[in-house]
Design a protein around this motif. Structure first.
Motif, mmCIF file in Angstrom:
data_model
loop_
_atom_site.group_PDB
_atom_site.id
_atom_site.type_symbol
_atom_site.label_atom_id
_atom_site.label_comp_id
_atom_site.label_asym_id
_atom_site.label_seq_id
_atom_site.Cartn_x
_atom_site.Cartn_y
_atom_site.Cartn_z
ATOM 1 N N TRP A 97 0.866 -1.181 0.000
ATOM 2 C CA TRP A 97 0.000 0.000 0.000
ATOM 3 C C TRP A 97 0.902 1.229 0.000
ATOM 4 O O TRP A 97 1.451 1.627 1.019
ATOM 5 C CB TRP A 97 -0.896 -0.035 1.237
ATOM 6 N N PHE A 152 -1.617 -1.213 -4.029
ATOM 7 C CA PHE A 152 -2.456 -0.021 -3.956
ATOM 8 C C PHE A 152 -1.548 1.184 -4.197
ATOM 9 O O PHE A 152 -0.613 1.416 -3.431
ATOM 10 C CB PHE A 152 -3.102 0.126 -2.573
ATOM 11 N N SER A 155 -2.435 7.519 -2.914
ATOM 12 C CA SER A 155 -3.632 8.335 -3.119
ATOM 13 C C SER A 155 -3.237 9.802 -3.238
ATOM 14 O O SER A 155 -2.118 10.181 -2.900
ATOM 15 C CB SER A 155 -4.600 8.158 -1.946
ATOM 16 N N LEU A 191 -4.358 -1.322 -7.913
ATOM 17 C CA LEU A 191 -5.502 -0.433 -7.789
ATOM 18 C C LEU A 191 -4.973 1.001 -7.839
ATOM 19 O O LEU A 191 -4.223 1.423 -6.954
ATOM 20 C CB LEU A 191 -6.225 -0.679 -6.462
ATOM 21 N N GLN A 193 -5.317 4.170 -6.922
ATOM 22 C CA GLN A 193 -6.078 5.001 -5.985
ATOM 23 C C GLN A 193 -5.914 6.488 -6.287
ATOM 24 O O GLN A 193 -6.796 7.286 -5.954
ATOM 25 C CB GLN A 193 -5.637 4.707 -4.545
ATOM 26 N N GLY A 197 -9.660 7.191 -6.764
ATOM 27 C CA GLY A 197 -10.128 7.459 -5.405
ATOM 28 C C GLY A 197 -11.276 8.454 -5.338
ATOM 29 O O GLY A 197 -12.118 8.393 -4.437
ATOM 30 N N ILE A 222 -12.704 4.865 0.110
ATOM 31 C CA ILE A 222 -11.644 4.092 -0.549
ATOM 32 C C ILE A 222 -11.807 2.606 -0.257
ATOM 33 O O ILE A 222 -11.439 1.754 -1.071
ATOM 34 C CB ILE A 222 -10.245 4.585 -0.114
ATOM 35 N N LEU A 225 -13.866 0.841 -2.810
ATOM 36 C CA LEU A 225 -13.075 0.611 -4.016
ATOM 37 C C LEU A 225 -12.135 -0.573 -3.821
ATOM 38 O O LEU A 225 -11.979 -1.431 -4.702
ATOM 39 C CB LEU A 225 -12.286 1.877 -4.342
ATOM 40 N N GLN A 226 -11.517 -0.647 -2.643
ATOM 41 C CA GLN A 226 -10.587 -1.734 -2.344
ATOM 42 C C GLN A 226 -11.296 -3.078 -2.294
ATOM 43 O O GLN A 226 -10.768 -4.086 -2.788
ATOM 44 C CB GLN A 226 -9.869 -1.446 -1.027
#
Length: 234
Positions: A97, A152, A155, A191, A193, A197, A222, A225-226
């Motif tokens: 992440w 991920f 963001s 993903l 983000q 996001g 979020i 979405l995850q």
């Protein structure tokens, strides 16, 4: 009487929809899997538990969080994700992440070839974001050759224009693009983000507690979405 029937019909539809949604997620290959998470403060602050609880509730996952505030992929950045991965055991899924720390602390982005077979795993490249990501991926497969790795991306943040404007010169999007490029090299689902996001200057006060960290509503947003990504990443 007709009103009662109408209410019961609505209740049945809602219940059926809920049951269908649960059954649909149980069809996910990732349902019930064990998950290790690595990252900086965005992956470990208390508000982030909102998102991880959604993984547990919707996907039946068990989660172990190795994240440490201030960490990045570069070996120069806090208790880096490289160090975090070194401490990990065997899990079904490993989630990298990405934080904003490599960007905000001006760590070199590097090249997608940093610390790969293309440069004979040059350890001097571990100071770059790219080298750190490649190290984490290599190390995870050494720990568990059957590992499923997901990524991920960072963001958006709002501490400066480059942290949220995808067209700003030398902005965080360049770090994000490198993150995605390395995932493509190794065939790792990611993903995005930063792009997906849905955070911007107009709604940031609803979803952020400060320019970098989201509040509970932000993590709920979020988290949805995850969950969708983790349920069916392909």
């Amino acid at each position: 009487m007709s009103q009662v029937k109408h209410f019961l019909s609505i209740a049945f539809i809602l219940l059926s929809t809920s049951i269908f949604a649960q059954q649909d997620l149980k069809a996910s290959y990732n349902y019930g899997k064990s998950v290790a998470v690595f990252g900086g403060s965005v992956s470990v602050i208390p508000a982030s538990d909102i998102a991880k609880e959604m993984w547990k509730e919707k996907l039946g996952m068990t989660i172990t969080n190795y994240g440490v505030g201030g960490a990045g992929f570069s070996s120069l950045q806090g208790k880096s994700l490289q160090q975090q991965v070194n401490e990990a055991g065997v899990f079904d899924i490993y989630i990298l992440w990405a934080s904003t720390n490599d960007y905000t602390n001006n760590r070199e982005i590097g090249s997608y070839t940093d610390f790969t077979e293309f440069d004979d795993f040059d350890k001097e490249k571990l100071v770059t974001q790219a080298g750190g990501i490649n190290y984490c991926i290599k190390k995870i497969y050494e720990i568990n050759p059957n590992a499923q790795i997901y990524f991920f991306t960072s963001s958006k943040a709002f501490n400066d224009r480059g942290a949220y404007d995808p067209f700003a010169e030398n902005g965080m999007v360049e770090h994000v693009n490198m993150q995605k490029q390395i995932c493509q090299l190794h065939g790792i689902p990611y993903l995005d983000q930063f792009t997906l996001g849905g955070y911007n200057v107009y709604n940031k006060d609803l979803y952020y507690t400060d320019p970098i960290h989201m509040n509970e509503d932000g993590y709920k947003k979020i988290g949805e979405l995850q969950v969708a990504f983790l349920a069916f990443p392909d």
